[in-house]
Design an enzyme around this catalytic site. Structure first.
Site, PDB file in Angstrom:
ATOM      1  N   GLY A  20      23.481  93.981  60.573  1.00  0.00           N
ATOM      2  CA  GLY A  20      22.492  93.642  61.609  1.00  0.00           C
ATOM      3  C   GLY A  20      21.066  93.960  61.177  1.00  0.00           C
ATOM      4  O   GLY A  20      20.801  94.988  60.562  1.00  0.00           O
TER       5      GLY A  20
ATOM      6  N   ASP B  60      25.823  83.523  66.176  1.00  0.00           N
ATOM      7  CA  ASP B  60      25.632  84.898  66.660  1.00  0.00           C
ATOM      8  C   ASP B  60      25.352  84.845  68.160  1.00  0.00           C
ATOM      9  O   ASP B  60      24.356  84.244  68.570  1.00  0.00           O
ATOM     10  CB  ASP B  60      24.423  85.515  65.917  1.00  0.00           C
TER      11      ASP B  60
ATOM     12  N   SER C 115      16.105  84.924  59.397  1.00  0.00           N
ATOM     13  CA  SER C 115      14.905  84.508  58.654  1.00  0.00           C
ATOM     14  C   SER C 115      15.295  83.787  57.366  1.00  0.00           C
ATOM     15  O   SER C 115      14.743  82.732  57.044  1.00  0.00           O
ATOM     16  CB  SER C 115      14.041  85.740  58.320  1.00  0.00           C
TER      17      SER C 115
HETATM   18  N1  LIG Z   1      10.963  89.714  54.127  1.00  0.00           N
HETATM   19  C1  LIG Z   1      10.545  90.076  55.357  1.00  0.00           C
HETATM   20  N2  LIG Z   1       9.317  90.633  55.504  1.00  0.00           N
HETATM   21  C2  LIG Z   1       8.874  91.014  56.721  1.00  0.00           C
HETATM   22  N3  LIG Z   1       9.593  90.895  57.874  1.00  0.00           N
HETATM   23  C3  LIG Z   1      10.824  90.354  57.772  1.00  0.00           C
HETATM   24  C4  LIG Z   1      11.370  89.916  56.526  1.00  0.00           C
HETATM   25  N4  LIG Z   1      12.611  89.412  56.768  1.00  0.00           N
HETATM   26  C5  LIG Z   1      12.838  89.540  58.103  1.00  0.00           C
HETATM   27  N5  LIG Z   1      11.765  90.097  58.706  1.00  0.00           N
HETATM   28  C6  LIG Z   1      11.623  90.464  60.119  1.00  0.00           C
HETATM   29  O1  LIG Z   1      12.676  91.379  60.440  1.00  0.00           O
HETATM   30  C7  LIG Z   1      13.149  91.158  61.775  1.00  0.00           C
HETATM   31  C8  LIG Z   1      14.663  90.861  61.727  1.00  0.00           C
HETATM   32  O2  LIG Z   1      14.836  89.638  61.004  1.00  0.00           O
HETATM   33  P1  LIG Z   1      16.050  88.667  61.403  1.00  0.00           P
HETATM   34  O3  LIG Z   1      16.063  88.437  62.866  1.00  0.00           O
HETATM   35  O4  LIG Z   1      15.965  87.509  60.501  1.00  0.00           O
HETATM   36  O5  LIG Z   1      17.278  89.616  61.013  1.00  0.00           O
HETATM   37  P2  LIG Z   1      18.816  89.381  61.414  1.00  0.00           P
HETATM   38  O6  LIG Z   1      19.631  89.999  60.338  1.00  0.00           O
HETATM   39  O7  LIG Z   1      19.073  87.970  61.740  1.00  0.00           O
HETATM   40  O8  LIG Z   1      18.870  90.267  62.732  1.00  0.00           O
HETATM   41  P3  LIG Z   1      20.114  90.300  63.787  1.00  0.00           P
HETATM   42  O9  LIG Z   1      21.254  90.952  63.072  1.00  0.00           O
HETATM   43  O10 LIG Z   1      19.541  91.115  64.907  1.00  0.00           O
HETATM   44  O11 LIG Z   1      20.375  88.881  64.155  1.00  0.00           O
HETATM   45  C9  LIG Z   1      12.361  89.968  62.304  1.00  0.00           C
HETATM   46  O12 LIG Z   1      11.273  90.482  63.044  1.00  0.00           O
HETATM   47  C10 LIG Z   1      11.843  89.273  61.038  1.00  0.00           C
HETATM   48  O13 LIG Z   1      10.613  88.565  61.258  1.00  0.00           O
END
Ligand SMILES: Nc1ncnc2c1ncn2[C@@H]1O[C@H](COP(=O)(O)OP(=O)(O)OP(=O)(O)O)[C@@H](O)[C@H]1O
Length: 409
Positions: free
Chosen positions: A94, A122, A100
């Site tokens: 998570g 998800d 992203s």
């Molecule tokens: N390389 C990066 N640099 C800066 N911020 C990032 C980067 N990658 C992701 N983020 C930020 O981190 C946060 C979580 O990213 P994301 O939602 O893509 O993760 P996720 O694994 O899908 O989360 P979840 O498990 O909650 O669905 C978001 O605010 C996103 O903008």
């Protein structure tokens, strides 16, 4: 991070300045990156790699290039080649950046000429947040911005459960069959018989959400509505939910197999008895429909395991916990024979002229995690893609294009 350290941080990873200026989109293509972050030209890469070696704090772990230069690490060329449909599933712990990275891949495919669909399985969707567009509703929604058609779909198990629940209230629950039929799961209702499905949904059994997501995947395979897409990118839920989703076809195939065997025994016994009393043989259609479901589940399972058309990309961040979970995830995927080739290590601290104490410790931890990957039997054979921590949230198509140009080279 202390102001001094951040002040000298190379501007290559600053999205902020980029998107306040008018020339932001043009500039995106001209940014230079640290090595392994896919420097656009060899000159940039050699210059920056020199600076990196001089600048890391003395006591940081040996900085060994943990990835080959970008061009042959991500291998985007083979991901984008051909018009035969391919499926990419991005998954991991998570909060590591699955959405992203999935959204940035979908934008990159669409900008390279593929009609693309990005699907979130998800239940806690965040595609709308990532694209900064309202993509909710559980139906195909067009995404504005990319050159080629890009659609998003947030599979909404809650919505499906709601529809299911109201179907159970309709004329004594016979509506359930049509609802489940619509998802290709109608024969399950026949097997569940008198069981009050509505109550069952109040405390849905583990796996129901995945069954709903799977029935969606079956539609991708079979229905015209999805025929146009040559790339389908799955933004999956955190590890546990995704492993259930991937193992469900097997589970359903096995349990349906048992039901069919049992039915076979019962029907042959009843038909033997009925033939003695001269009555007609029991109806076969329930078993035939179960057989159909079983065949569809086998199709989904084969899709998940098809090395030509499917790939699971693990996303992680450079921490010991995240790397450990990624190793377990890779082992489970291997057990399910799901093809995995790439590992994205996201949110790596960008190079800096001099680290404050906090950054130096942080960087050392990240290096330790990267070393762990190199020595991990499950992960070391994967192609390692590094994505830097950029200084603003990745929201909206331009930011996703920026991240995509770093990751998917
Ligand atoms: N390389 C990066 N640099 C800066 N911020 C990032 C980067 N990658 C992701 N983020 C930020 O981190 C946060 C979580 O990213 P994301 O939602 O893509 O993760 P996720 O694994 O899908 O989360 P979840 O498990 O909650 O669905 C978001 O605010 C996103 O903008």
């Amino acid at each position: 991070m202390a102001a001094s350290c951040c002040a000298v941080r190379s501007s290559s990873f600053s999205l902020h300045g980029l998107f306040t200026s008018k020339k932001s989109m043009a500039a995106v293509g001209m940014l230079s990156f640290a090595p392994n972050f896919h420097a656009p030209t060899s000159l940039n890469r050699s210059f920056i790699s020199l600076s990196i070696k001089q600048k890391l704090p003395r006591n940081s772990l040996r900085v060994r290039s943990v990835a080959a230069p970008a061009e042959d690490v991500a291998g985007f060329d083979d991901m984008v080649s051909g018009t035969q449909r391919k499926y990419y599933m991005l998954g991991g712990k998570g909060g590591v950046g699955k959405t992203s990275c999935a959204a940035s891949l979908a934008v990159k495919f669409a900008n390279n000429g593929h009609p693309t669909l990005v699907v979130s399985t998800d239940p806690a969707h965040s595609l709308s947040d990532s694209f900064a567009q309202n993509l909710t509703g559980g139906t195909l929604v067009p995404v504005e911005g990319p050159d080629y058609p890009l659609y998003a779909l947030e599979i909404n198990p809650e919505k499906a459960r709601e529809e299911f629940r109201s179907a159970t209230q309709k004329d004594g629950g016979t509506g359930v069959k049509d609802f489940m039929e619509g998802m290709g799961l109608g024969m399950l209702v026949e097997q569940l018989g008198e069981l009050k499905l509505g109550e069952l949904l109040d405390t849905p059994p583990p796996g129901l959400d995945e069954a709903i997501a799977i029935s969606k995947v079956m539609q991708f395979l079979e229905s015209e509505e999805y025929g146009m897409f040559t790339r389908i990118v799955f933004d999956t839920a955190p590890t546990g939910h995704t492993l259930r989703l991937l193992s469900l076809p097997d589970f359903l195939d096995a349990s349906i197999g048992k039901i069919l065997k049992l039915k076979q025994k019962i029907s042959s016994a009843t038909s033997a008895i009925k033939s003695v009393f001269g009555q007609e043989v029991t109806r076969q259609d329930a078993s035939d429909k179960l057989e159909q479901l079983r065949e569809r589940m086998i199709k989904v399972r084969e899709l998940f395991r098809d090395t030509d058309s499917t790939e699971f990309v693990i996303v992680t961040i450079p921490t010991v916990m995240a790397v450990s979970e990624s190793s377990r995830l890779r082992a489970s995927l291997q057990k399910e024979n799901v093809p995995v080739k790439r590992l994205i290590v996201n949110q790596i601290l960008p190079p800096s002229a001099s680290d404050c104490k906090f950054c130096a410790v942080k960087r050392r931890d990240q290096m330790r995690a990267l070393e762990m990957i190199q020595n991990d039997p499950e992960l070391s054979s994967l192609t390692l893609i590094q994505a830097p921590l950029v200084d603003v949230e990745i929201r909206g198509v331009p930011a996703l294009k920026f991240l995509g140009d770093i990751i998917w080279k």
